[in-house]
Design an enzyme around this catalytic site. Structure first.
Site, PDB file in Angstrom:
ATOM      1  CB  THR A   1       0.131  -6.089   0.448  1.00 37.64           C
ATOM      2  OG1 THR A   1      -0.216  -6.442   1.793  1.00 37.64           O
ATOM      3  CG2 THR A   1      -0.800  -4.986  -0.044  1.00 37.64           C
TER       4      THR A   1
ATOM      5  CE1 TYR B   1      -1.075  -5.194  11.680  1.00 34.82           C
ATOM      6  CE2 TYR B   1      -3.348  -5.953  11.683  1.00 34.82           C
ATOM      7  CZ  TYR B   1      -2.347  -5.183  11.129  1.00 34.82           C
ATOM      8  OH  TYR B   1      -2.620  -4.388  10.045  1.00 34.82           O
TER       9      TYR B   1
ATOM     10  CE  LYS C   1      -1.392  -1.699  11.880  1.00 34.16           C
ATOM     11  NZ  LYS C   1      -0.614  -0.622  11.241  1.00 34.16           N
TER      12      LYS C   1
ATOM     13  CB  ILE D   1      -0.927  -0.008   1.241  1.00 28.91           C
ATOM     14  CG1 ILE D   1      -1.856  -1.234   1.205  1.00 28.91           C
ATOM     15  CG2 ILE D   1      -1.739   1.275   1.323  1.00 28.91           C
ATOM     16  CD1 ILE D   1      -2.566  -1.530   2.524  1.00 28.91           C
TER      17      ILE D   1
HETATM   18  N1  LIG Z   1      -2.824  -5.431   3.440  1.00 29.72           N
HETATM   19  C1  LIG Z   1      -3.900  -5.364   4.202  1.00 29.72           C
HETATM   20  O1  LIG Z   1      -4.927  -6.027   3.963  1.00 29.72           O
HETATM   21  C2  LIG Z   1      -3.899  -4.452   5.400  1.00 29.72           C
HETATM   22  C3  LIG Z   1      -5.076  -4.395   6.179  1.00 29.72           C
HETATM   23  C4  LIG Z   1      -5.119  -3.527   7.274  1.00 29.72           C
HETATM   24  C5  LIG Z   1      -4.011  -2.733   7.585  1.00 29.72           C
HETATM   25  N2  LIG Z   1      -2.873  -2.834   6.814  1.00 29.72           N
HETATM   26  C6  LIG Z   1      -1.747  -1.948   7.187  1.00 29.72           C
HETATM   27  O2  LIG Z   1      -1.294  -1.280   6.041  1.00 29.72           O
HETATM   28  C7  LIG Z   1       0.100  -0.958   6.190  1.00 29.72           C
HETATM   29  C8  LIG Z   1       0.850  -1.385   4.941  1.00 29.72           C
HETATM   30  O3  LIG Z   1       0.773  -2.799   4.848  1.00 29.72           O
HETATM   31  P1  LIG Z   1       0.889  -3.591   3.466  1.00 29.72           P
HETATM   32  O4  LIG Z   1      -0.310  -4.431   3.349  1.00 29.72           O
HETATM   33  O5  LIG Z   1       1.260  -2.673   2.368  1.00 29.72           O
HETATM   34  O6  LIG Z   1       2.114  -4.560   3.842  1.00 29.72           O
HETATM   35  P2  LIG Z   1       3.475  -4.920   3.057  1.00 29.72           P
HETATM   36  O7  LIG Z   1       3.198  -5.150   1.622  1.00 29.72           O
HETATM   37  O8  LIG Z   1       4.081  -6.014   3.862  1.00 29.72           O
HETATM   38  O9  LIG Z   1       4.356  -3.587   3.201  1.00 29.72           O
HETATM   39  C9  LIG Z   1       4.840  -3.195   4.458  1.00 29.72           C
HETATM   40  C10 LIG Z   1       5.885  -2.122   4.325  1.00 29.72           C
HETATM   41  O10 LIG Z   1       6.412  -1.850   5.646  1.00 29.72           O
HETATM   42  C11 LIG Z   1       7.804  -2.075   5.637  1.00 29.72           C
HETATM   43  N3  LIG Z   1       8.303  -2.613   6.910  1.00 29.72           N
HETATM   44  C12 LIG Z   1       7.859  -3.707   7.567  1.00 29.72           C
HETATM   45  N4  LIG Z   1       8.587  -3.903   8.671  1.00 29.72           N
HETATM   46  C13 LIG Z   1       9.525  -2.918   8.716  1.00 29.72           C
HETATM   47  C14 LIG Z   1      10.584  -2.589   9.588  1.00 29.72           C
HETATM   48  N5  LIG Z   1      10.869  -3.307  10.681  1.00 29.72           N
HETATM   49  N6  LIG Z   1      11.337  -1.505   9.319  1.00 29.72           N
HETATM   50  C15 LIG Z   1      11.101  -0.782   8.225  1.00 29.72           C
HETATM   51  N7  LIG Z   1      10.125  -1.041   7.353  1.00 29.72           N
HETATM   52  C16 LIG Z   1       9.337  -2.102   7.581  1.00 29.72           C
HETATM   53  C17 LIG Z   1       8.049  -3.065   4.503  1.00 29.72           C
HETATM   54  O11 LIG Z   1       9.411  -3.001   4.098  1.00 29.72           O
HETATM   55  P3  LIG Z   1      10.046  -4.138   3.106  1.00 29.72           P
HETATM   56  O12 LIG Z   1       9.631  -3.710   1.727  1.00 29.72           O
HETATM   57  O13 LIG Z   1      11.488  -4.023   3.356  1.00 29.72           O
HETATM   58  O14 LIG Z   1       9.460  -5.453   3.531  1.00 29.72           O
HETATM   59  C18 LIG Z   1       7.063  -2.564   3.454  1.00 29.72           C
HETATM   60  O15 LIG Z   1       7.588  -1.449   2.773  1.00 29.72           O
HETATM   61  C19 LIG Z   1       0.550  -1.655   7.476  1.00 29.72           C
HETATM   62  O16 LIG Z   1       0.561  -0.727   8.539  1.00 29.72           O
HETATM   63  C20 LIG Z   1      -0.540  -2.704   7.711  1.00 29.72           C
HETATM   64  O17 LIG Z   1      -0.642  -3.022   9.070  1.00 29.72           O
HETATM   65  C21 LIG Z   1      -2.803  -3.663   5.748  1.00 29.72           C
END
Ligand SMILES: NC(=O)c1ccc[n+]([C@@H]2O[C@H](COP(=O)([O-])OP(=O)(O)OC[C@H]3O[C@@H](n4cnc5c(N)ncnc54)[C@H](OP(=O)(O)O)[C@@H]3O)[C@@H](O)[C@H]2O)c1
Length: 289
Positions: free
Chosen positions: A203, A165, A169, A15
């Site tokens: 993702t 988690y 949140k 995202i």
């Molecule tokens: N996907 C969903 O359905 C969903 C639903 C509700 C909330 N969210 C929230 O949306 C946000 C984005 O999630 P996403 O779905 O896009 O997940 P994602 O594809 O796993 O991307 C997560 C991002 O955070 C970075 N990250 C993770 N751990 C880190 C660390 N220790 N230090 C620095 N960077 C770190 C990752 O870096 P790397 O590229 O190096 O891995 C990546 O750029 C999160 O806060 C998640 O909780 C997602």
């Protein structure tokens, strides 16, 4: 003042990457955060390919380390004279097996709650220099199931990675509300703080975590059946760029850009204050740049 500057954490994937790309396409100056130099450099190139006239740079930080968060804030301040929008997007669900960071903090709490808390504090001086500073904190609909034990803020007694988690949140929402209130009390009217959730989108989220056979399988299947991450970026792009939300603060928005009430079953102002005090105490050694 030059172009509006937007910092997006966790912008190397999912995202965050889409959010940064779409905002670059709208003409903003993007500073993307990553933790891996090669991946961050590749992401900058990909965004520039999608938005050829965009100004895009990267900063690196491991958000499991409060010192690394502080170093990133320092680098930001050394390189940019102000900040218009901070999107605390980075976050993750982690293994059921509980792990602590080098700071002695449970890792989900450190990444999802304390890293954005500290970054908000450290970059507030840069945001205050903007006429329309905005902080957007990423929460999740899973906060609705959270039942935090306020005597266990380092989550020593919560064995489920998914429950940790959800609690993290919920805490993101409480900290956002609290920061919005603090700014209002100090008559800082040019910086707003809001929270959003992206819905469920496909993702890397959950792909590397170990939450037991069934949950691991659900994450693997979800990746293929969930909507594209573009859907999850809609609200953050809106909150970062729309005049409609100028001056709106302390609110929670759903994945369709609509105001929503977060869960209130667990909420009391005393708990919100207790969480805030805990975060302040943990972050105190890192608050001076
Ligand atoms: N996907 C969903 O359905 C969903 C639903 C509700 C909330 N969210 C929230 O949306 C946000 C984005 O999630 P996403 O779905 O896009 O997940 P994602 O594809 O796993 O991307 C997560 C991002 O955070 C970075 N990250 C993770 N751990 C880190 C660390 N220790 N230090 C620095 N960077 C770190 C990752 O870096 P790397 O590229 O190096 O891995 C990546 O750029 C999160 O806060 C998640 O909780 C997602």
């Amino acid at each position: 003042m030059s172009k509006k500057i937007i910092l997006v954490t966790g912008a190397t994937d999912g995202i965050g990457k889409i959010t940064a790309t779409e905002l670059a396409q709208k003409g903003y100056h993007l500073v993307i955060h990553g933790r891996n130099k090669t991946k961050a450099q590749k992401t900058v190139q990909e965004i520039k390919h999608q938005a050829p006239n965009a100004q895009v740079e990267y900063l690196l930080a491991d958000l499991f380390s409060l010192n690394s968060v502080k170093e990133m804030a320092k680098q930001f301040q050394e390189n940019y004279d102000h900040l218009d929008v901070l999107i605390n997007n980075a976050g993750a669900v982690l293994d059921d097996e509980r792990c602590e960071t080098e700071d002695g903090i449970e890792k989900t709490m450190s990444l999802n709650v304390l890293a954005p808390f500290l970054l908000n504090q450290l970059l507030l001086p840069s945001l205050k220099k903007s006429p329309d500073g905005r902080i957007i904190n990423m929460s999740s609909a899973t906060h609705r199931q959270a039942k935090p034990d306020m005597n266990d803020l380092n989550l020593q007694n919560e064995p489920s990675g998914q429950k940790r988690y959800g609690i993290s949140k919920l805490f993101v929402i409480w900290n956002s509300q609290h920061l919005a209130g603090e700014l209002q009390k100090k008559s800082i009217t040019n910086v707003t703080v809001n929270c959003s959730h992206p819905g469920a989108v496909g993702t890397n989220f959950g792909q590397d975590s170990d939450n037991g056979f069934i949950n691991n399988l659900i994450y693997k299947i979800a990746l293929h059946v969930m909507p594209a991450p573009e859907k999850g970026a809609v609200t953050n792009v809106y909150l970062a760029s729309s005049d409609e939300v100028k001056g709106v603060t302390g609110k929670f928005f759903n994945n369709k850009k609509q105001l929503e009430q977060p869960q209130d079953k667990q909420y009391t102002p005393e708990k919100e204050q207790q969480l805030w005090n805990y975060c302040m105490k943990v972050c105190a050694p890192f608050l001076e740049i």
